[in-house]
Design a protein around this motif. Structure first.
Motif, short mmCIF file in Angstrom:
data_model
loop_
_atom_site.label_atom_id
_atom_site.label_comp_id
_atom_site.label_asym_id
_atom_site.label_seq_id
_atom_site.Cartn_x
_atom_site.Cartn_y
_atom_site.Cartn_z
N SER A 104 15.34 -26.96 -44.48
CA SER A 104 13.90 -27.18 -44.53
C SER A 104 13.28 -26.52 -45.76
CB SER A 104 13.25 -26.62 -43.27
OG SER A 104 13.10 -25.22 -43.36
N LYS A 105 12.00 -26.81 -45.97
CA LYS A 105 11.25 -26.17 -47.06
C LYS A 105 10.34 -25.06 -46.51
CE LYS A 105 11.11 -30.38 -49.91
NZ LYS A 105 11.80 -31.27 -48.96
N ASN A 106 10.52 -24.72 -45.24
CA ASN A 106 9.67 -23.73 -44.59
C ASN A 106 10.19 -22.32 -44.89
OD1 ASN A 106 8.31 -22.02 -42.74
ND2 ASN A 106 8.03 -23.72 -41.30
N GLU A 154 10.85 -30.00 -40.56
CA GLU A 154 10.82 -31.23 -41.35
C GLU A 154 10.07 -32.30 -40.57
OE1 GLU A 154 14.01 -30.13 -40.44
OE2 GLU A 154 14.87 -29.31 -42.28
N LYS A 155 9.57 -33.27 -41.30
CA LYS A 155 8.94 -34.45 -40.70
C LYS A 155 9.50 -35.71 -41.34
CE LYS A 155 4.29 -32.56 -39.74
NZ LYS A 155 2.85 -32.68 -40.12
N GLU A 206 12.94 -36.90 -43.66
CA GLU A 206 13.64 -35.63 -43.88
C GLU A 206 14.12 -35.03 -42.57
OE1 GLU A 206 11.06 -33.15 -46.18
OE2 GLU A 206 11.62 -34.12 -48.07
N ALA A 207 13.38 -35.22 -41.49
CA ALA A 207 13.83 -34.75 -40.18
C ALA A 207 15.05 -35.55 -39.72
CB ALA A 207 12.70 -34.87 -39.16
N ALA A 254 17.97 -34.43 -41.73
CA ALA A 254 18.42 -33.10 -41.32
C ALA A 254 19.29 -33.16 -40.08
CB ALA A 254 17.22 -32.19 -41.07
#
Length: 576
Positions: free
Chosen positions: A114-116, A243-244, A247-248, A251
């Motif tokens: 993720s980018k989180n 992710e949404k 991308e989810a 993943a």
């Protein structure tokens, strides 16, 4: 390359910290002893002592944290080479203990992808403090059919969400610090679209807050915890979203590419311990005035079991090399990873079957490791869908693999201690049918041994059949037919990487010939299966007949391998 032997483990292929982790893990289990290990298993006792050991030694943190979240510790990285070693070692002692590690691997996948950054920093700290994680993908009604996911995030007027749903088959859900949970974004009224819409998929970080999280039960009768849980009115903010959309989705699939690779290594570990126990028992047992190991059929069973086990390890180790050199331009790992999680795990079942025929009733005794191995080995091929699901994936690679080879730099043995960054930046998960491979024919042609030559004839006929008598559109929709076709292709790929590994590890000719002895027999078996399919055409049946071959017998070679196999008697026995 040799079988894992914890009593003689030196780990000279690893760096100092990695070796220390393996040796400490061996010490943990050997100090526990087999009697205690089995007692805990029979009582279904949760392994809190093991998780405390993991915490004290920061093992999961060291093995599974990207270096950018490691506070400068040079030993902390995601290194697939040593992850394979650790998976093999844990399963060598118990699949229950391996499972909490495996589920943590999967749970971390969507997080590290993720980018989180806020979540990632939090997770690194949690790992450092001994936390484990979980992968909230499957559901009771749909299994891993993520298109049909019913867990939902309902948008709220303030821009947050409320999560609702039920997840099933979720390991570690009794203790996980965070469960990476797959859901679909609903309409504001809580309804989900009738047709799957990838833009609606999401992964979010779920914490076990009792106000919103209801753990129903452990659905298996084992030490491991495989949970069934409900979430209701669970508040989710953007800070919780991993992710949404596409991308989810990516993943979810890319996590499987990374994490389910460990299934094959678990099979290797289980089979290795069972092999030691079987040879120790058989070499001491006398029946009808002779040792069990002197019976001709026992020799054949042991040689086949050993050859299959070594083939599993050779293929999986070579596949690991391709995982570590993977890039957007080199996606060969996608086939090899699928083979490790499906072909290697099913070969593990065959190894246990062969060994069980040797030790017979002994395999049921409650104080043996084998009794546990015989139960656990069945789980691994089932943890990633059915044979049909995996074969459908493997078949996507067939056209490019057989007919459009590409040039790639030669891949060396990838035992260098480094972080495998690409595994968390794999990109879009589609396009499998466009993945290119290096020319398998060159590898096969570099060997001129009798059984390998017979196998080369079989695969050449198979390739010809793919060109001259390919499956019709109707046959391609009949997956009962296509599974057999896929099994033959999988054997071709299996032999390819085994031969590459044989060069790297200087595998002797005798063992290679015994490996290809069973490969010829397996290929012939699938050819007979193809002939028996109701929809097989006359031309396909004609090709199938040509693929039925006999291995080249060599009694002296066989007896040399028997001697090698029997040299393992008393080489290892777990502390009592």
């Amino acid at each position: 390359m040799d079988l894992l032997n914890p009593k003689k483990y030196n780990g000279d292929h690893l760096d100092e910290k990695s070796r220390e982790i393996m040796l400490k893990t061996i010490e943990f289990f050997e100090n526990m002893g087999k009697a205690k290990l089995k007692e805990k298993a029979s009582k279904r006792e949760w392994y809190a002592d093991f998780l405390e050991f993991i915490k004290e030694n920061k093992i999961f943190y060291t093995l599974m944290t990207p270096p950018e979240y490691a506070d400068g510790d040079p030993n902390v990285r995601w290194d697939t080479w040593r992850i394979c070693d650790f998976s093999e070692l844990l399963a060598f002692y118990s699949l229950d203990y391996w499972y909490t590690w495996q589920v943590t691997v999967l749970g971390l996948g969507p997080i590290w992808m993720s980018k989180n950054e806020k979540i990632k920093k939090e997770v690194a700290e949690l790992l450092k403090n001994g936390a484990v994680f979980a992968f909230g993908l499957s559901e009771r009604e749909h299994g891993a059919d993520i298109y049909a996911t019913e867990t939902k995030l309902v948008p709220q007027p303030d821009g947050t969400y409320k999560a609702y749903g039920r997840k099933y088959y979720i390991g570690n859900s009794n203790v996980a610090a965070i469960i990476s949970t797959f859901a679909r974004i609903a309409d504001p009224d809580g309804s989900l679209p009738d047709k799957p819409d990838k833009s609606r998929f999401a992964f979010f970080a779920l914490r076990r807050d009792e106000k919103y999280y209801e753990l129903i039960k452990n659905i298996v009768d084992a030490q491991m915890f495989v949970g069934d849980f409900l979430i209701h009115d669970y508040p989710v903010t953007e800070d919780d979203i991993l992710e949404k959309g596409e991308e989810a989705w990516d993943a979810a699939l890319n996590t499987v590419n990374v994490g389910k690779f460990n299934l094959g290594w678990a099979s290797i570990g289980i089979c290795t311990h069972a092999f030691y126990e079987a040879i120790n028992h058989a070499s001491k047992r006398r029946l009808y005035g002779m040792y069990v190991t002197d019976f001709p059929h026992i020799k054949r069973l042991f040689v086949d079991a050993y050859a299959r086990l070594m083939a599993m390890k050779l293929f999986a180790r070579r596949a690991c090399d391709y995982m570590r050199v993977a890039s957007r331009e080199d996606r060969r790992y996608l086939l090899y990873s699928a083979m490790v999680k499906s072909k290697v795990t099913r070969e593990g079942e065959e190894v246990i079957n062969l060994l069980w025929d040797v030790i017979a009733a002994k395999g049921f005794e409650k104080d043996t490791y084998f009794e546990m191995a015989a139960r656990h080995i069945r789980a691994l091929p089932k943890l990633e869908g059915t044979v049909h699901v995996n074969m459908a994936l493997i078949l996507k690679f067939l056209p490019k693999y057989l007919f459009e080879p590409a040039e790639f730099p030669e891949v060396p043995k990838m035992d260098v201690p480094k972080h495998d960054e690409f595994l968390f930046n794999q990109g879009p998960s589609g396009g499998l049918s466009q993945v290119r491979f290096h020319d398998y024919q060159k590898v096969y042609d570099s060997f001129d041994f009798p059984n390998i030559n017979v196998f080369k004839e079989q695969i050449a006929t198979f390739k010809e059949m793919c060109m001259a008598a390919p499956p019709s559109p109707e046959q391609m929709r009949d997956f009962d037919f296509m599974v057999t076709w896929g099994e033959m292709f999988a054997l071709l790929v299996y032999g390819h990487l085994i031969l590459e590994a044989a060069k790297i590890y200087d595998v002797d000719k005798d063992l290679l010939e015994e490996i290809f002895d069973f490969m010829i027999r397996d290929f012939s078996k699938f050819a007979v299966e193809l002939m028996a399919k109701p929809s097989a055409t006359d031309k396909q049946i004609e090709y199938a007949k040509k693929m039925i071959k006999r291995p080249v017998p060599d009694k002296e070679r066989f007896e040399r391998v028997v001697k090698k196999v029997y040299s393992y008697a008393d080489a290892y026995e777990m502390n009592p």
